[in-house]
Design a protein around this motif. Structure first.
Motif, PDB file in Angstrom:
ATOM      1  N   LEU A 125       0.812  -1.213   0.000  1.00 14.51           N
ATOM      2  CA  LEU A 125       0.000   0.000   0.000  1.00 14.51           C
ATOM      3  C   LEU A 125       0.846   1.265   0.000  1.00 14.51           C
ATOM      4  O   LEU A 125       0.397   2.312  -0.471  1.00 14.51           O
TER       5      LEU A 125
ATOM      6  N   ASP B  66       0.850  -0.311  -4.597  1.00 14.42           N
ATOM      7  CA  ASP B  66      -0.578  -0.519  -4.857  1.00 14.42           C
ATOM      8  C   ASP B  66      -1.366   0.725  -4.454  1.00 14.42           C
ATOM      9  O   ASP B  66      -1.809   0.862  -3.309  1.00 14.42           O
ATOM     10  N   TYR B  67      -1.545   1.632  -5.394  1.00 11.50           N
ATOM     11  CA  TYR B  67      -2.127   2.953  -5.150  1.00 11.50           C
ATOM     12  C   TYR B  67      -3.638   2.834  -4.933  1.00 11.50           C
ATOM     13  O   TYR B  67      -4.371   2.355  -5.801  1.00 11.50           O
ATOM     14  N   LYS B  68      -4.085   3.265  -3.766  1.00 10.47           N
ATOM     15  CA  LYS B  68      -5.505   3.225  -3.417  1.00 10.47           C
ATOM     16  C   LYS B  68      -5.948   4.588  -2.895  1.00 10.47           C
ATOM     17  O   LYS B  68      -6.119   4.807  -1.688  1.00 10.47           O
TER      18      LYS B  68
ATOM     19  N   THR C  98      -4.469  -3.214   5.221  1.00  9.61           N
ATOM     20  CA  THR C  98      -4.952  -1.852   5.028  1.00  9.61           C
ATOM     21  C   THR C  98      -5.360  -1.225   6.357  1.00  9.61           C
ATOM     22  O   THR C  98      -5.428  -0.010   6.486  1.00  9.61           O
TER      23      THR C  98
ATOM     24  N   GLN D 258      -4.905  -7.436  -9.989  1.00 11.19           N
ATOM     25  CA  GLN D 258      -5.545  -6.270  -9.381  1.00 11.19           C
ATOM     26  C   GLN D 258      -6.128  -6.654  -8.036  1.00 11.19           C
ATOM     27  O   GLN D 258      -6.637  -7.751  -7.841  1.00 11.19           O
TER      28      GLN D 258
ATOM     29  N   ASP E  91      -8.701  -5.268  -4.637  1.00 14.42           N
ATOM     30  CA  ASP E  91      -9.893  -4.449  -4.428  1.00 14.42           C
ATOM     31  C   ASP E  91      -9.492  -3.059  -3.950  1.00 14.42           C
ATOM     32  O   ASP E  91      -8.308  -2.733  -3.811  1.00 14.42           O
ATOM     33  N   GLU E  92     -10.502  -2.215  -3.685  1.00 12.13           N
ATOM     34  CA  GLU E  92     -10.225  -0.815  -3.332  1.00 12.13           C
ATOM     35  C   GLU E  92      -9.515  -0.674  -1.993  1.00 12.13           C
ATOM     36  O   GLU E  92      -9.004   0.402  -1.662  1.00 12.13           O
TER      37      GLU E  92
ATOM     38  N   SER F  13      -6.977  -2.852  -1.111  1.00 14.19           N
ATOM     39  CA  SER F  13      -5.752  -3.651  -1.222  1.00 14.19           C
ATOM     40  C   SER F  13      -5.781  -4.774  -0.195  1.00 14.19           C
ATOM     41  O   SER F  13      -4.815  -5.036   0.508  1.00 14.19           O
TER      42      SER F  13
END
Length: 482
Positions: A69, A73-75, A387, A424, A426-427, A429
């Motif tokens: 994160l 892995d850009y969220k 997260t 990919q 999910d939103e 991570s």
């Protein structure tokens, strides 16, 4: 190695061999040096299973599990969910560690800025500015997952294919299957690096079984290089013993070992003979390899200011290039200190500073020397990070727990599609939503690029045909292959 030094070594070897300065073992070694660096030793495989795209591997292992994160892995949507509880529909009853069991799971967005880089606009964290310049050479795999939730089994799984200690490591399998390219150097070398000095907590040990040979003959285990003194333990002769006398001693010991082999038939005796002769060869090859004084300043500058420090990650990246240049088959670099349960922002910034420029420099150096095409460079840790926060949670300070459900690794060179992202999350991570890649798939893909079908490279042990990827369903990641 530059042409002048190569010619000097060859002419010196030829002169010594012609003068008869040595025993049969020494004469053989000098003769091989005079003939050239490559004298392949066949492996167990009877030819490749399919054409290879890579000849060598450099595995950059980030021990402790980097936070995907905060690096890859850009969220951005998590910013609006700061301190909100993680929805139960996302965690879905996932097993958690004892450190967060029964505690609130509140969302911690990354404090770092992400920006787009390369032709495909790949997002990377601000703490990786040098790697960002090489993103068009890299394939990011954002959908990695593993079975292990704790460090030791996690590292053991990705390095040996099993959470249970005692299995053969990836490098040992390559040594066993493919054999050695350069008879004067080990085919599997391990370099453990010093790490950012700002964090000495939560630093797990690195066990030799991570580069061990397990049930394979012990000659296939990794050779660990040291940051000070002899690059390899006990490489130098004792005081008062010169090389000629050492060679005579080795000849005598070899004859005794051969007689013992004839009497008892133990194949490990052959391993002992081979390893003693390799050690004798390494007395000439390793000091030259470890001496970076012939590297131009322009090359040293690629790796950053720490390259001058023996044992630093930067120096080890440079040594890795020198090793694959000399056809060492598998080089594994371990960098510890990525276990960030609290104070992550400051700590991961320091860790990234350790590795960012050296890795970018390594990729540049390999590419400008024509080595990246057939050298596979891989980057991974043992699992990812949650997260939700562990410990104090502010906009600038938080920690993250272990997370096996998703993390990011990458590959470059060696027949891998450059400049792409695969998989990919999910939103949050938290879960994989596209193209899951197990660590077994990751290892199977490495073997595939070297011409090996992971299902066909086996070794009989205790009634089972053992293989690196075990008995569970495993797939090569064909979509990332060039």
């Amino acid at each position: 190695m530059n042409n002048g030094r190569r010619e000097f070594l060859r002419s010196t070897a030829e002169g010594l061999a012609a003068a008869g300065l040595g025993t049969p073992v020494l004469g053989s070694i000098l003769g091989s040096l005079a003939a050239g660096k490559n004298a392949p030793a066949a492996g167990a495989m009877d030819g490749l299973h399919h054409p290879a795209k890579a000849k060598r591997v450099i595995f950059l292992f980030m021990a402790g599990a980097p936070s995907q994160l905060d690096l890859f892995d850009y969220k951005p949507g998590l910013t609006d969910l700061f301190q909100e509880p993680l929805p139960p529909s996302v965690s879905n009853g996932q097993r958690v560690t004892a450190m967060t069991r029964g505690k609130e799971q509140r969302i911690a967005p990354s404090m770092f800025k992400f920006s787009q880089h390369g032709e495909n606009g790949t997002y990377l964290s601000e703490v990786l500015p040098h790697l960002a310049t090489k993103i068009d050479d890299i394939c990011l795999i954002k959908s990695m997952h593993t079975d292990a939730i704790n460090h030791d089994p996690g590292k053991t799984l990705i390095c040996t294919g099993s959470e249970i200690p005692g299995k053969a490591s990836l490098g040992a399998w390559l040594s066993y299957g493919l054999g050695r390219i350069n008879e004067n150097l080990p085919d599997f070398v391990v370099l453990s690096s010093a790490f950012w000095s700002g964090d000495q907590a939560n630093i797990q040990a690195l066990y030799s079984r991570l580069w061990g040979s397990g049930f394979l003959p012990t000659k296939h285990q990794g050779v660990a290089f040291q940051p000070s003194g002899d690059p390899v333990l006990f490489l130098s002769n004792p005081a008062g013993v010169d090389r000629t006398n050492r060679g005579k001693m080795l000849d005598l010991v070899t004859k005794l070992n051969q007689e013992h082999l004839h009497q008892v038939g133990d194949p490990e005796i052959m391993t002992t003979i081979a390893q003693q002769e390799m050690a004798f060869r390494m007395q000439m090859s390793v000091p030259e390899l470890a001496d970076v004084s012939d590297e131009p300043q322009s090359v040293l500058d690629l790796y950053g200011p720490e390259v001058g420090k023996s044992g630093s990650f930067a120096r080890n990246c440079l040594l890795a290039r020198r090793m694959v240049e000399r056809d060492v088959r598998f080089v594994q670099l371990f960098h510890r200190g990525w276990d960030h349960h609290k104070g992550l922002p400051a700590k991961i910034r320091g860790q990234a500073m350790d590795v960012d420029q050296p890795i970018a420099g390594l990729l540049t150096d390999l590419k400008q020397n024509g080595l990246l095409d057939d050298t596979l460079v891989v980057f991974a840790g043992e699992f990812g990070r949650t997260t939700y926060c562990q410990g104090k949670l502010t906009t600038t300070d938080y920690g993250r727990d272990h997370h096996p459900r998703c993390f990011t690794a990458w590959m470059a060179g060696g027949g891998i599609k450059p400049g792409i992202s695969y998989g990919q999350t999910d939103e949050f991570s938290y879960n994989i939503v596209e193209n899951p890649v197990h660590v077994r798939d990751f290892n199977a893909t490495i073997l595939h690029q070297l011409g090996i079908d992971h299902n066909k490279l086996t070794f009989p042990f205790l009634g089972l045909d053992e293989k690196l990827t075990g008995v569970k369903e495993t797939h090569v990641i064909h979509d990332i292959l060039a």
